[in-house]
Write an enzyme that holds these catalytic residues in place. Sequence first.
Site, PDB file in Angstrom:
ATOM      1  N   THR A 181      -6.322  -4.151  -2.759  1.00  0.00           N
ATOM      2  CA  THR A 181      -5.212  -4.356  -3.692  1.00  0.00           C
ATOM      3  C   THR A 181      -3.899  -4.646  -2.978  1.00  0.00           C
ATOM      4  O   THR A 181      -3.003  -5.259  -3.560  1.00  0.00           O
ATOM      5  CB  THR A 181      -5.042  -3.111  -4.590  1.00  0.00           C
ATOM      6  OG1 THR A 181      -4.896  -1.950  -3.756  1.00  0.00           O
ATOM      7  CG2 THR A 181      -6.235  -2.939  -5.506  1.00  0.00           C
ATOM      8  N   CYS A 182      -3.792  -4.218  -1.717  1.00  0.00           N
ATOM      9  CA  CYS A 182      -2.549  -4.474  -0.982  1.00  0.00           C
ATOM     10  C   CYS A 182      -2.357  -5.969  -0.741  1.00  0.00           C
ATOM     11  O   CYS A 182      -1.228  -6.431  -0.535  1.00  0.00           O
ATOM     12  CB  CYS A 182      -2.566  -3.753   0.355  1.00  0.00           C
ATOM     13  SG  CYS A 182      -2.840  -1.993   0.163  1.00  0.00           S
ATOM     14  N   PHE A 183      -3.462  -6.706  -0.730  1.00  0.00           N
ATOM     15  CA  PHE A 183      -3.389  -8.153  -0.481  1.00  0.00           C
ATOM     16  C   PHE A 183      -3.838  -8.970  -1.698  1.00  0.00           C
ATOM     17  O   PHE A 183      -4.009 -10.187  -1.588  1.00  0.00           O
ATOM     18  CB  PHE A 183      -4.266  -8.512   0.723  1.00  0.00           C
ATOM     19  CG  PHE A 183      -3.871  -7.814   1.990  1.00  0.00           C
ATOM     20  CD1 PHE A 183      -2.818  -8.273   2.755  1.00  0.00           C
ATOM     21  CD2 PHE A 183      -4.539  -6.672   2.395  1.00  0.00           C
ATOM     22  CE1 PHE A 183      -2.444  -7.621   3.924  1.00  0.00           C
ATOM     23  CE2 PHE A 183      -4.174  -6.012   3.569  1.00  0.00           C
ATOM     24  CZ  PHE A 183      -3.122  -6.484   4.325  1.00  0.00           C
TER      25      PHE A 183
ATOM     26  N   GLU B 136       0.838  -1.209   0.000  1.00  0.00           N
ATOM     27  CA  GLU B 136       0.000   0.000   0.000  1.00  0.00           C
ATOM     28  C   GLU B 136       0.868   1.252   0.000  1.00  0.00           C
ATOM     29  O   GLU B 136       0.571   2.234  -0.681  1.00  0.00           O
ATOM     30  CB  GLU B 136      -0.934  -0.011   1.211  1.00  0.00           C
ATOM     31  CG  GLU B 136      -1.896   1.176   1.226  1.00  0.00           C
ATOM     32  CD  GLU B 136      -2.889   1.101   2.364  1.00  0.00           C
ATOM     33  OE1 GLU B 136      -3.796   1.950   2.401  1.00  0.00           O
ATOM     34  OE2 GLU B 136      -2.754   0.208   3.219  1.00  0.00           O
TER      35      GLU B 136
END
Length: 784
Positions: free
Chosen positions: A751-753, A482
């Site tokens: 989206t970070c994961f 992120e």
Amino acid sequence: MTSPGYSPYGYLSGSQTQHPIPPPRPSSTSNSSTSSSNYESQGNHLIIGKCMFCKSQLCYPQAVKVFQCVTCDTINDLIPAPGAVPQEPLTLEHIQQALERAEERKAETRGELDYNELGTLLREKLRKFAAFNSIFSSGRPITYEHCGVNLEEARQAFSMLVAMPNTIALAVMTSVEAILKRPGKEIKDKEDLKFIMLMFECPWLTRHRSTQESEYHHNITKRLFTIISNLPSDLHKYLSSWFTNCLSTQIFHNRINFVNKFITQRLSNQQKSTDRNQHVIYQSDPRIQAAARVMHLFFKANQPNEKDLPEFGGKNRSGEDFVIVPFSKDSATKSQKIPIDEYYNMIVDLIELPVDFCAWETRSAMFTFCQYPFLISMGAKMQIMAWDAKRQMEIKMQKTIEALVMQKRLRASENGGDATGITLLTQAELQQAPLLILKVHRNNLIEESLTQLSRNEMDLKKSLRIEFVGEDGVDAGGLRKEWFLLLVRQLFDPQYGMFIYDDQSQYCWFNPASFESLDQFYLVGVVIGLAIYNSTILDLPLPLAVYKKLLNIPVALEDLATFRPDLAKGFDQLLNYDEDDVEDVFCLNFVGSYEAYGENVEVPLIPSGEDIPVTNHNKRQYVERYANYIMNKSISEQFESFRRGFYLVCGGHALSLFRPEEIEFLVRGSAEPLDIDQLRSVTVYEGFNDEHEVIKNFWSIFKEFEDKNQRRLLQFITASDRYPATGIANLTFKITCMGSHDSSHYPTTHTCFNQLCLYNYRGRDKLKNMLIRAMSESEGFGVK
């Protein structure tokens, strides 16, 4: 008695006729001291020289006129053997006429085709080097663009001969073998290279119908590669240029496979016969080294716009010294014939690459594959980089631990305690030692990131962890991703003014009129370097030219065309305009321009350039200066700061193994077509399973989408429309159920994961519409 370093057999004469008695075999200089003294004691004299073909240093009698090399077994004629060119060198017409006569005899006798006449013709016309070197001549002078051989005629002739009985193959290959064993002269003129080009056209060398045939052709090939690899550098330039200009893409591809198969065969045989605990014998195999050098010629031929740049003032050239290589309508190719992965050899990936890398890094005299990194696959290079990064991180960690222990001792001493017993750290201190931890506020991300990265320049190769101040959460990789995404989006935001965007190409370039400090460009370089070291894909719209400049590779007009297509098209039209009225038609002066916050800024490209018109005589100079201004001069300060930040993180020897396109893959991920089935195989589910109706519909829709929408969906979930350079198998992908009920809410993503959150939508059509709307409405918004 004869010297121990020589064969007891008699000397050969200068004739190239094959004698049953071999010529003397000189000793190598490494073990010839005893034999030399013994030999000279008999009144003879020895001299030290080199084999004409493998360049091994040898010791041989001064009086001898011909000897056989102990390293490559090639017979050296110190006085060139006679080899007159036949009055009528072999042509396609000769072969066709011989076949016609054979057909006539067959019709007369009603028997089988008799190839005796053709075999005799081939043995006569191909008997010696000079004769073979003259066949299928084009009649044109030899230049860098033309090799003097009618290659199309040669291919037609060889394709006819290869379909004939083995007696014809024997006639040709026996001549080839005899010439390679004893060329009769040193190959040092460009006219002699016609033989080399003809050898690559020889179809029998790639035929392996039996073990014996394969071994026979392998032995011929190794002699050919040995001769090619040791040619003078000026002849290498001719060969490389001919590979570029005289070979089609498919034939070029076939030549790459030919060389790679030779390397594969030798490495495979070594791996079968060598104990893993023994010394790596490929490093002392001159045949593999020769093949790697030959492959390097093909690699150079695949980079037509890259020129050898001499050092500038005794120092390495910088980005401002790059040469712009313009388009040329006379050039056979403007870009690479084949992608770099065509050179990869999977068997090379199986060797002990860290050992090979260390030998190369220490400039060992041994051969290493890291000298020829185009043979090493992308994944293997990443393993080397990861190994090198781990090694450097371990060194940093050890130094950090030592420094922390010293600090504890100093504090204990200052407080009046006993510091001698402090030799260990607490568990918490040990956990933090190998990490680079950044603590930043979301509303001051750029400034705080720059400050902390600058403060921790010595720790940038440690594993990165991010903490957002005021927020709970442990960084297991998601917070780090992120941070990268948020930082990159702010730095590359057009409103921020560091980069300018081209609407047509969708690429960005450094803004020569940026008001931001050079430290911000330094930060961009650091961030990209950190992304590589921490295996994070960034959605950066930077063109390949950026990565070329990072590796000191010259840029060309085709690179400008990537991110400024309209301008490059205008340059191309100007260069290809042949009339004399350039000044009236184009109305140009030696002035460049760029846009600075809505205003057009003009800059003279040469002194008083605004008063010097562009004409047919100086148009190339104009294009070169204008392109150089855009890609180098106008952004030199910004790019040097960017480069400094990048190399602060990635400035190790491992980086030099990569090509620009490979660095781009590391940063942006692979642009290869998506393999949806492979992505499905690595997906993890939470609240769903692979047989759930929603999941079946999702994968069906994903596969149904065209490539553009597939990439939009991937970007919606992962913040990048590409997958890791090492493949989808290395991408984490998760689908979570948001509830067992139907819903009118859109799907969401983390989206970070790389996580997609779906509701239990009723029906395939509803899920498809929801995905399309979610993708469309999420574009341009921040990370969820």
